[in-house]
Design a protein around this motif. Structure first.
Motif, PDB file in Angstrom:
ATOM      1  N   ALA A   1       0.494  -1.090  -0.213  1.00  0.00           N
ATOM      2  CA  ALA A   1      -0.443   0.101  -0.195  1.00  0.00           C
ATOM      3  C   ALA A   1       0.839   1.271  -0.192  1.00  0.00           C
ATOM      4  O   ALA A   1       0.591   2.190  -0.643  1.00  0.00           O
ATOM      5  CB  ALA A   1      -0.669   0.355   1.462  1.00  0.00           C
ATOM      6  N   ALA A   2       2.218   1.227   1.123  1.00  0.00           N
ATOM      7  CA  ALA A   2       2.656   1.980   1.008  1.00  0.00           C
ATOM      8  C   ALA A   2       3.844   2.296  -0.728  1.00  0.00           C
ATOM      9  O   ALA A   2       3.673   3.905  -0.689  1.00  0.00           O
ATOM     10  CB  ALA A   2       3.943   2.053   1.608  1.00  0.00           C
ATOM     11  N   GLU A   3       3.850   1.465  -1.119  1.00  0.00           N
ATOM     12  CA  GLU A   3       4.824   1.877  -2.528  1.00  0.00           C
ATOM     13  C   GLU A   3       3.465   2.554  -3.615  1.00  0.00           C
ATOM     14  O   GLU A   3       3.905   3.429  -4.230  1.00  0.00           O
ATOM     15  CB  GLU A   3       5.520   0.579  -2.620  1.00  0.00           C
TER      16      GLU A   3
ATOM     17  N   GLY B   1       3.737  10.717  -6.554  1.00  0.00           N
ATOM     18  CA  GLY B   1       4.878  11.001  -7.255  1.00  0.00           C
ATOM     19  C   GLY B   1       5.850  11.300  -6.692  1.00  0.00           C
ATOM     20  O   GLY B   1       7.006  11.754  -6.756  1.00  0.00           O
ATOM     21  N   TYR B   2       6.216   9.935  -5.360  1.00  0.00           N
ATOM     22  CA  TYR B   2       7.609  10.206  -4.577  1.00  0.00           C
ATOM     23  C   TYR B   2       8.328   8.996  -4.342  1.00  0.00           C
ATOM     24  O   TYR B   2       8.026   8.387  -3.694  1.00  0.00           O
ATOM     25  CB  TYR B   2       6.621  10.374  -2.439  1.00  0.00           C
TER      26      TYR B   2
ATOM     27  N   LYS C   1      -5.392  16.661  -8.189  1.00  0.00           N
ATOM     28  CA  LYS C   1      -4.609  17.634  -8.054  1.00  0.00           C
ATOM     29  C   LYS C   1      -3.213  17.455  -7.502  1.00  0.00           C
ATOM     30  O   LYS C   1      -2.581  18.677  -7.869  1.00  0.00           O
ATOM     31  CB  LYS C   1      -5.996  18.195  -6.874  1.00  0.00           C
ATOM     32  N   LEU C   2      -2.415  16.686  -7.353  1.00  0.00           N
ATOM     33  CA  LEU C   2      -1.515  16.215  -6.675  1.00  0.00           C
ATOM     34  C   LEU C   2      -0.709  15.442  -8.093  1.00  0.00           C
ATOM     35  O   LEU C   2       0.468  15.999  -7.473  1.00  0.00           O
ATOM     36  CB  LEU C   2      -1.475  15.259  -5.143  1.00  0.00           C
ATOM     37  N   HIS C   3      -1.110  14.685  -8.841  1.00  0.00           N
ATOM     38  CA  HIS C   3      -0.458  14.121  -9.568  1.00  0.00           C
ATOM     39  C   HIS C   3       0.789  15.107 -10.647  1.00  0.00           C
ATOM     40  O   HIS C   3      -0.071  15.870 -11.420  1.00  0.00           O
ATOM     41  CB  HIS C   3      -1.452  13.048 -10.429  1.00  0.00           C
ATOM     42  N   PRO C   4       1.740  14.975 -10.777  1.00  0.00           N
ATOM     43  CA  PRO C   4       2.402  16.210 -11.477  1.00  0.00           C
ATOM     44  C   PRO C   4       2.456  15.861 -13.068  1.00  0.00           C
ATOM     45  O   PRO C   4       2.383  16.526 -13.637  1.00  0.00           O
ATOM     46  CB  PRO C   4       4.360  15.234 -11.442  1.00  0.00           C
TER      47      PRO C   4
END
Length: 281
Positions: free
Chosen positions: A50-52, A59-60, A247-250
């Motif tokens: 889930a974290a990955e 985008g991290y 909103k957050l995706h590069p």
């Protein structure tokens, strides 16, 4: 946790995951026997999966290598080889993001080779592996191979009546068709990706971020074929389905800049969307 990720609350999931992972490690220290330790390591694997996914979605990418190293370590402490398969496929995605498509494809093939049974979990992981192989091949401009993986995934998904949550794959008929459009966008015909992507009817149970990402890709496809108005319309659909991810995706920011460059006059709708995202055009 799975509910937060499926329902476009990825930031909430990222905030909760470190606490959950610490709690599982605490339970491992207090575990009384091997059976309990094995069960807890399986839970730990699920948390790292889930974290990955959450890191990639926002985008991290710099965090994913550490997460995958922890997933590999936890997977060795379980009796479930499918977690190792899941880890290989996720590492293939990371390598693909750095254009190491040959190495990524080797991991996909290794993972598929590890799946020997034909129970539902194995079928789902096999289908997921073919979807990963399709995108890796498309990024490497190997269209025939990518389409071959799509055909294999379709055969596996055909009898399914839902999108599977097993191992966090979200594999199913809808996801296969989303990936088929992505293959055309990456290595085939962007016009076909745009047209078929706009007409694709997704299952009601498909995860909101997966559907939202499909519309992000459809927006890219429309932009490539010179129809920025339809690109913006697709981004608006992505916003309606998965507002946080959009909103957050590069990639959304990149597409907005492309739309602005392609439009002769800056429309009010484009300006409003850019302000919502926080982008200056």
């Amino acid at each position: 946790m799975d509910s937060a990720i499926r329902n476009d609350k990825t930031r909430l999931a990222l905030a909760q995951l470190p606490i959950l992972i610490r709690q599982i490690h605490g339970a491992l220290r207090a575990a009384r026997d091997d059976s309990e330790r094995e069960r807890l390591h399986s839970l730990l694997c699920s948390a790292y999966v889930a974290a990955e996914g959450a890191c990639c979605r926002l985008g991290y990418l710099s965090l994913t290598t550490l997460v995958l190293d922890r997933l590999d370590s936890a997977a060795t402490q379980t009796n479930d080889p499918l977690f190792k398969v899941r880890s290989l496929m996720k590492r293939a995605r990371l390598l693909m993001s750095y254009d190491s498509t040959d190495s990524a494809m080797s991991l996909v093939e290794e993972g598929l080779g590890m799946i020997s049974n034909d129970r539902e979990p194995e079928r789902v992981l096999r289908g997921y592996g073919h979807l990963r192989g399709a995108i890796v091949a498309a990024r490497g401009r190997r269209l025939d191979l990518a389409q071959s993986h799509i055909r294999e995934a379709r055969l596996i998904a055909r009898p399914m009546d839902r999108e599977s949550d097993l191992y966090g794959t979200l594999f199913g008929p809808g996801n296969v068709e989303i990936h088929a459009c992505s293959v055309e966008l990456e290595a085939g015909d962007p016009g076909k990706a745009a047209r078929e992507g706009s007409l694709l009817v997704l299952p009601k149970d498909i995860a909101a971020p997966r559907a939202g990402h499909h519309w992000q890709d459809t927006a890219r496809a429309w932009l490539i074929v010179g129809q920025p108005d339809k690109a913006l319309k697709s981004l608006t659909t992505a916003r309606r389905i998965a507002p946080q991810q959009t909103k957050l995706h590069p990639d959304v920011r990149e597409t907005l800049h492309g739309i602005a460059a392609a439009e002769r006059r800056r429309s009010d709708s484009l300006g409003a969307f850019a302000r919502w995202v926080g982008v200056t055009l």
